[in-house]
Structures are given as structure tokens and as C-alpha cells.
Design a protein around this motif. Structure first.
Motif, PDB file in Angstrom:
ATOM      1  N   GLY A  63       7.974   5.851  -5.819  1.00 43.90           N
ATOM      2  CA  GLY A  63       6.614   6.068  -6.312  1.00 43.90           C
ATOM      3  C   GLY A  63       5.755   6.878  -5.368  1.00 43.90           C
ATOM      4  N   HIS A  64       4.460   6.591  -5.332  1.00 41.05           N
ATOM      5  CA  HIS A  64       3.472   7.482  -4.720  1.00 41.05           C
ATOM      6  C   HIS A  64       2.315   6.657  -4.175  1.00 41.05           C
ATOM      7  CE1 HIS A  64       1.305   7.126  -8.680  1.00 41.05           C
ATOM      8  NE2 HIS A  64       2.527   6.794  -9.014  1.00 41.05           N
ATOM      9  N   VAL A  65       1.415   7.357  -3.439  1.00 40.10           N
ATOM     10  CA  VAL A  65       0.310   6.674  -2.750  1.00 40.10           C
ATOM     11  C   VAL A  65      -0.993   6.789  -3.527  1.00 40.10           C
ATOM     12  CG1 VAL A  65      -1.079   6.640  -0.634  1.00 40.10           C
ATOM     13  CG2 VAL A  65       1.384   7.051  -0.491  1.00 40.10           C
TER      14      VAL A  65
ATOM     15  N   PHE B 262      -3.461   8.036  -6.977  1.00 38.53           N
ATOM     16  CA  PHE B 262      -3.401   8.068  -8.440  1.00 38.53           C
ATOM     17  C   PHE B 262      -2.827   9.416  -8.875  1.00 38.53           C
ATOM     18  CE2 PHE B 262      -4.681   8.386 -12.783  1.00 38.53           C
ATOM     19  CZ  PHE B 262      -4.621   7.090 -13.236  1.00 38.53           C
ATOM     20  N   ASP B 263      -1.841   9.379  -9.752  1.00 43.71           N
ATOM     21  CA  ASP B 263      -1.139  10.595 -10.168  1.00 43.71           C
ATOM     22  C   ASP B 263      -1.441  10.863 -11.641  1.00 43.71           C
ATOM     23  OD1 ASP B 263       0.597  12.613 -10.832  1.00 43.71           O
ATOM     24  OD2 ASP B 263       2.359  11.691  -9.897  1.00 43.71           O
ATOM     25  N   THR B 264      -2.251  11.880 -11.890  1.00 41.90           N
ATOM     26  CA  THR B 264      -2.665  12.183 -13.266  1.00 41.90           C
ATOM     27  C   THR B 264      -1.521  12.773 -14.090  1.00 41.90           C
ATOM     28  OG1 THR B 264      -3.440  14.329 -12.499  1.00 41.90           O
ATOM     29  CG2 THR B 264      -5.087  12.573 -12.652  1.00 41.90           C
ATOM     30  N   GLU B 265      -0.441  13.214 -13.428  1.00 40.43           N
ATOM     31  CA  GLU B 265       0.681  13.839 -14.139  1.00 40.43           C
ATOM     32  C   GLU B 265       1.624  12.810 -14.758  1.00 40.43           C
ATOM     33  OE1 GLU B 265       1.155  17.372 -14.244  1.00 40.43           O
ATOM     34  OE2 GLU B 265      -0.921  17.208 -13.545  1.00 40.43           O
ATOM     35  N   ARG B 266       1.497  11.562 -14.327  1.00 38.24           N
ATOM     36  CA  ARG B 266       2.437  10.539 -14.807  1.00 38.24           C
ATOM     37  C   ARG B 266       1.884   9.808 -16.021  1.00 38.24           C
ATOM     38  NH1 ARG B 266       6.130   8.211 -10.378  1.00 38.24           N
ATOM     39  NH2 ARG B 266       5.899   9.719  -8.707  1.00 38.24           N
ATOM     40  N   ASP B 267       2.798   9.319 -16.870  1.00 36.98           N
ATOM     41  CA  ASP B 267       2.353   8.512 -18.015  1.00 36.98           C
ATOM     42  C   ASP B 267       1.804   7.162 -17.555  1.00 36.98           C
ATOM     43  OD1 ASP B 267       2.983  10.486 -19.771  1.00 36.98           O
ATOM     44  OD2 ASP B 267       4.956   9.664 -20.299  1.00 36.98           O
ATOM     45  N   PHE B 268       2.318   6.669 -16.460  1.00 34.32           N
ATOM     46  CA  PHE B 268       1.787   5.432 -15.859  1.00 34.32           C
ATOM     47  C   PHE B 268       2.096   5.488 -14.371  1.00 34.32           C
ATOM     48  CE2 PHE B 268       5.894   4.731 -17.841  1.00 34.32           C
ATOM     49  CZ  PHE B 268       6.654   4.242 -16.806  1.00 34.32           C
ATOM     50  N   GLN B 269       1.419   4.649 -13.627  1.00 29.04           N
ATOM     51  CA  GLN B 269       1.493   4.716 -12.165  1.00 29.04           C
ATOM     52  C   GLN B 269       2.652   3.876 -11.612  1.00 29.04           C
ATOM     53  OE1 GLN B 269      -1.019   6.815 -10.538  1.00 29.04           O
ATOM     54  NE2 GLN B 269      -0.914   7.317 -12.730  1.00 29.04           N
ATOM     55  N   HIS B 270       3.102   4.264 -10.413  1.00 21.18           N
ATOM     56  CA  HIS B 270       4.113   3.460  -9.694  1.00 21.18           C
ATOM     57  C   HIS B 270       3.757   3.531  -8.210  1.00 21.18           C
ATOM     58  CE1 HIS B 270       8.178   1.506  -9.806  1.00 21.18           C
ATOM     59  NE2 HIS B 270       7.927   1.604  -8.511  1.00 21.18           N
ATOM     60  N   LEU B 271       2.868   2.624  -7.784  1.00 25.18           N
ATOM     61  CA  LEU B 271       2.160   2.757  -6.506  1.00 25.18           C
ATOM     62  C   LEU B 271       2.758   1.906  -5.375  1.00 25.18           C
ATOM     63  CD1 LEU B 271      -1.220   2.852  -8.329  1.00 25.18           C
ATOM     64  CD2 LEU B 271      -0.519   4.622  -6.704  1.00 25.18           C
ATOM     65  N   GLU B 272       4.090   1.769  -5.393  1.00 24.30           N
ATOM     66  CA  GLU B 272       4.697   0.969  -4.309  1.00 24.30           C
ATOM     67  C   GLU B 272       4.419   1.572  -2.935  1.00 24.30           C
ATOM     68  OE1 GLU B 272       8.507  -1.035  -4.602  1.00 24.30           O
ATOM     69  OE2 GLU B 272       8.699  -0.169  -6.600  1.00 24.30           O
ATOM     70  N   LYS B 273       4.404   2.909  -2.848  1.00 20.05           N
ATOM     71  CA  LYS B 273       4.143   3.525  -1.540  1.00 20.05           C
ATOM     72  C   LYS B 273       2.694   3.293  -1.092  1.00 20.05           C
ATOM     73  CE  LYS B 273       7.486   7.409  -1.349  1.00 20.05           C
ATOM     74  NZ  LYS B 273       8.603   6.627  -0.892  1.00 20.05           N
ATOM     75  N   ARG B 274       1.812   2.945  -2.006  1.00 18.07           N
ATOM     76  CA  ARG B 274       0.417   2.646  -1.650  1.00 18.07           C
ATOM     77  C   ARG B 274       0.278   1.222  -1.108  1.00 18.07           C
ATOM     78  NH1 ARG B 274      -4.463   4.820  -2.944  1.00 18.07           N
ATOM     79  NH2 ARG B 274      -6.254   3.423  -3.023  1.00 18.07           N
ATOM     80  N   TYR B 275       0.985   0.298  -1.746  1.00 19.38           N
ATOM     81  CA  TYR B 275       0.730  -1.121  -1.462  1.00 19.38           C
ATOM     82  C   TYR B 275       1.684  -1.742  -0.435  1.00 19.38           C
ATOM     83  CZ  TYR B 275      -2.072  -0.579  -5.653  1.00 19.38           C
ATOM     84  OH  TYR B 275      -2.984  -0.134  -6.566  1.00 19.38           O
ATOM     85  N   PHE B 276       2.849  -1.100  -0.215  1.00 19.56           N
ATOM     86  CA  PHE B 276       3.851  -1.689   0.691  1.00 19.56           C
ATOM     87  C   PHE B 276       4.170  -0.731   1.829  1.00 19.56           C
ATOM     88  CE2 PHE B 276       5.209  -3.356  -3.582  1.00 19.56           C
ATOM     89  CZ  PHE B 276       4.840  -4.678  -3.364  1.00 19.56           C
ATOM     90  N   GLU B 277       4.548  -1.330   2.963  1.00 18.66           N
ATOM     91  CA  GLU B 277       5.151  -0.559   4.054  1.00 18.66           C
ATOM     92  C   GLU B 277       6.669  -0.632   3.890  1.00 18.66           C
ATOM     93  OE1 GLU B 277       3.519  -2.122   7.881  1.00 18.66           O
ATOM     94  OE2 GLU B 277       2.156  -3.138   6.496  1.00 18.66           O
ATOM     95  N   PRO B 278       7.388   0.401   4.358  1.00 20.09           N
ATOM     96  CA  PRO B 278       8.856   0.303   4.307  1.00 20.09           C
ATOM     97  C   PRO B 278       9.320  -0.888   5.128  1.00 20.09           C
ATOM     98  CG  PRO B 278       8.159   2.546   4.891  1.00 20.09           C
ATOM     99  CD  PRO B 278       6.926   1.669   4.946  1.00 20.09           C
TER     100      PRO B 278
ATOM    101  N   ASN C  16      14.958  -0.196  -6.275  1.00 23.36           N
ATOM    102  CA  ASN C  16      15.296   1.198  -5.999  1.00 23.36           C
ATOM    103  C   ASN C  16      16.386   1.329  -4.939  1.00 23.36           C
ATOM    104  OD1 ASN C  16      14.408   3.988  -4.394  1.00 23.36           O
ATOM    105  ND2 ASN C  16      14.244   4.113  -6.608  1.00 23.36           N
ATOM    106  N   ASP C  17      16.491   0.370  -4.032  1.00 22.56           N
ATOM    107  CA  ASP C  17      17.548   0.399  -3.015  1.00 22.56           C
ATOM    108  C   ASP C  17      18.929   0.559  -3.632  1.00 22.56           C
ATOM    109  OD1 ASP C  17      16.090  -0.082  -0.530  1.00 22.56           O
ATOM    110  OD2 ASP C  17      15.906  -2.195  -1.098  1.00 22.56           O
TER     111      ASP C  17
ATOM    112  N   SER D 135      11.126   1.057 -18.605  1.00 25.76           N
ATOM    113  CA  SER D 135      12.122   1.483 -19.593  1.00 25.76           C
ATOM    114  C   SER D 135      12.108   2.988 -19.822  1.00 25.76           C
ATOM    115  CB  SER D 135      11.879   0.787 -20.932  1.00 25.76           C
ATOM    116  OG  SER D 135      11.925  -0.600 -20.758  1.00 25.76           O
ATOM    117  N   VAL D 136      11.034   3.632 -19.426  1.00 26.17           N
ATOM    118  CA  VAL D 136      10.919   5.082 -19.599  1.00 26.17           C
ATOM    119  C   VAL D 136      10.513   5.672 -18.254  1.00 26.17           C
ATOM    120  CG1 VAL D 136       9.759   6.935 -20.877  1.00 26.17           C
ATOM    121  CG2 VAL D 136      10.109   4.703 -21.960  1.00 26.17           C
ATOM    122  N   ASN D 137      11.039   6.865 -17.962  1.00 25.44           N
ATOM    123  CA  ASN D 137      10.647   7.572 -16.748  1.00 25.44           C
ATOM    124  C   ASN D 137       9.236   8.129 -16.941  1.00 25.44           C
ATOM    125  OD1 ASN D 137      10.277   9.497 -14.681  1.00 25.44           O
ATOM    126  ND2 ASN D 137      12.481   9.804 -14.514  1.00 25.44           N
TER     127      ASN D 137
END
Ligand code: CDT
Length: 313
Positions: A128-130, A132-148, A169-170, A196-198
Motif C-alpha cells: 500500500g501507500h502513505v 491518500f491516493d486519488t487514483e485508487r478505487d479504495f485506500q490501502h494505508l498499511e504503510k501509513r499506519y504501521f512500521e515494517p 502480503n508476506d 477481492s478486487v485490485n
């Protein structure tokens, strides 16, 4: 023969308003079924206690932190650990971990049959990403909320087997599996929340996503001669569908049990740990066949770099 009855406890949708207590009640109902089936270990999904909150964009850290657990067990989760002890069942489940030092991880734990935590894994491959991504149908903000994750890919001796964990994802990364394979892993427990959808490609739907998930898990199990238990959080969470398809895979890469619904569902299989030995002693006897002198790029280079173009006419 070293045999363990392994349960994969798929959870259906958890909506934003569902309390931890209501989810734990559902988990306990699956554990009741597991006890009747004689399960030794029951694996639950990634972020099992809440909705998949990284789909929601939040700026207020105090709000973000409401999705995290500051202690494990805590008051809401203690009944799971009590169940382990009373019924002699080990469990593994994922949750969002907020450490006393203020670090945020996507974590899973493994217990023994007394409910003692014997292993902890913090997700390393955060998708995911940090922002808000306007290009996506929905957000996937794991990189925003978690540290590796900072614990590496550990394995633990538990219930007479060598067990490892990874998270969602691992499973798509061969490095994940090989790190555990190199430590003799015999059973990998993993949970997932896979839309269920990318969100970046509407033509990639449930069929393709299930295919890629199974491809990765079956390959990881086969190439490292290990059992794998892959458990979904499934169903439609507040309008956002997650794929199901929880599976148990044998050390030859074959699926031996598969969930049939999108809801709370227990699948199980009697797993012979010694079945790992054939692969580990023959085609995947790493000590005899690996050629680490040629694997340097795996740890020295992160991104792909093609050689420079030249005129080969
Ligand atoms: N939870 C998680 O890791 N989900 C990812 C979705 C990838 S799309 C950003 C997965 O690999 O299934």
C-alpha cells in the motif's frame, strides 16, 4: 509419526462498529468447533480483532490508535487465552500492536497449549501507500499506519514442530518462505485480508486474486517442504469485499483443505510433520543444493535494475 490437527479459522466480515468483544465471541465459537474436532492449533487471520482499518484514511493519531492493542492479552482478548489453557489448544492470530515505546506494528502471535505466547512476528512486507491516493478505487494505508516489522522471520519449537509465521502480503515474497525454510520450518501460519478486487486494476478480480494467493502459498510450501495454513478475513466489510479461500497446504504444495464460504468457517486437517522430511532431504536439501555464491543480489539490491541498453545490431 508426529501428527497435529491444525485448524484454519476463517473469519467473515468485521464492520467498523463491531466491538473486540463481539469478534472474540465469534472466535470462541470457532474454537468450540475446533475443540470438538481435536485441533491442536487453530490459526486466525491477520488483524483478526477489527475491521481491516487500513482502508480508511485517518489524520488523527488518537483515532488511529483506537484500532491498536496496547497489551496482549488485554481484557477483551483474555478469554481466548483462557480457552487455550482450559482446552489444551494453541492459537495464532493477528492484531495491530502499539508498543509501550509508541511503535505500531501489524503483528501475529503464536501460543502453546497453555495460552502462553511463545512466538511473535511483525509484518515485514507492508503493502500500500502513505498518503491518500486519488487514483485508487479504495485506500490501502498499511504503510501509513504501521512500521515494517523489526523481529525478522523467526521460527519457534511448539507442539513438537518447528513453526513460523508471516502475514498476508508476506506470502507473495519467496524471501519470506526461504528465511523460514532455512530454519527448518515445518508449519507456516499466516493470515490475510485481501481485497477481492485490485484497487488499481478493476480487471483483476476475485478469480485472479485467489489464483495469485494460492500460487504463492503452494510454491512457498513446496519449495521449502513445509505445511502452510493460510487463513482469510473474508466477506464484505462496510461495503468493501475481501476474498475468502482459506487453505491448508501440504509440504508437496497440494491443497488438502479449503474453506467454502465467505463467513466464519473452520477447516481442519491432520498434518503429519514428518511428511516435510522427504522434500527437506531430497530436492530441497538446502545444504547440498543451494549456491549462495550466486545469490548476492538478493540482499545487496532492493529494486530491479536491468542492464544498460546497447545497440546489439
Ligand atoms: N493485508 C494485505 O497485506 N493485503 C495485501 C493486499 C495487496 S494490495 C495493496 C495482500 O497482499 O493481499
Amino acid at each position: 509419526m508426529r501428527e497435529l490437527v491444525i485448524g484454519a479459522a476463517q473469519l467473515g466480515a468485521i464492520n467498523k462498529d463491531d466491538s473486540r468483544e463481539s469478534v472474540v465471541t465469534r472466535m470462541l465459537a470457532l474454537l468450540d468447533q475446533a475443540a470438538l474436532r481435536g485441533c491442536d492449533l487453530v490459526v486466525f487471520p491477520e488483524l483478526a480483532l477489527t475491521t481491516f482499518f487500513p482502508r480508511w484514511y485517518m489524520e488523527d493519531q488518537a483515532e488511529v490508535d483506537t484500532w491498536f492493542e496496547r497489551e496482549m492479552p488485554g481484557p477483551a482478548t483474555q478469554p481466548l487465552f483462557d480457552f487455550c489453557r482450559e482446552h489444551g489448544i494453541a492459537i495464532s492470530f493477528g492484531y495491530a500492536e502499539l508498543t509501550p515505546e509508541g511503535h505500531h506494528f501489524n503483528t501475529s502471535i503464536l501460543t502453546d497449549k497453555t495460552g502462553r505466547i511463545v512466538g511473535k512476528y511483525r509484518k515485514i512486507h507492508l503493502p500500500g501507500h502513505v498518503e491518500f491516493d486519488t487514483e485508487r478505487d479504495f485506500q490501502h494505508l498499511e504503510k501509513r499506519y504501521f512500521e515494517p516489522g523489526d523481529l525478522g522471520f523467526g521460527v519457534w519449537r511448539n507442539l513438537g514442530a518447528v513453526m513460523g509465521m508471516c502475514i498476508c502480503n508476506d506470502r507473495r515474497w519467496p524471501e519470506t518462505w526461504r528465511m523460514m525454510g532455512l530454519q527448518g520450518v515445518e508449519l507456516v501460519a499466516l493470515g490475510y485480508n485481501t481485497p477481492s478486487v485490485n484497487s488499481q486494476n478493476r480487471t483483476e478480480g476475485e478469480r485472479e486474486r485467489l489464483f495469485h494467493s494460492e500460487l504463492s502459498i503452494q510454491a512457498g510450501a513446496y519449495q521449502n517442504a513445509t505445511w502452510a495454513v493460510a487463513v482469510a478475513k473474508a466477506g464484505v466489510e462496510d461495503g468493501f469485499p475481501l476474498m475468502a479461500g482459506s487453505i491448508i497446504v501440504d509440504p508437496n504444495g497440494f491443497v488438502v483443505a479449503r474453506a467454502e464460504t465467505n463467513g466464519d468457517e473452520l477447516i481442519s486437517h491432520r498434518c503429519d510433520l514428518d511428511a516435510c522430511q522427504f522434500g527437506k532431504r531430497t530436492i530441497f536439501d538446502f545444504a547440498r543444493h543451494r549456491r549462495i555464491e550466486h545469490y548476492g543480489l538478493i540482499t545487496s539490491r532492493t529494486g530491479a535494475e536491468a542492464p544498460p541498453e546497447h545497440d546489439d545490431a
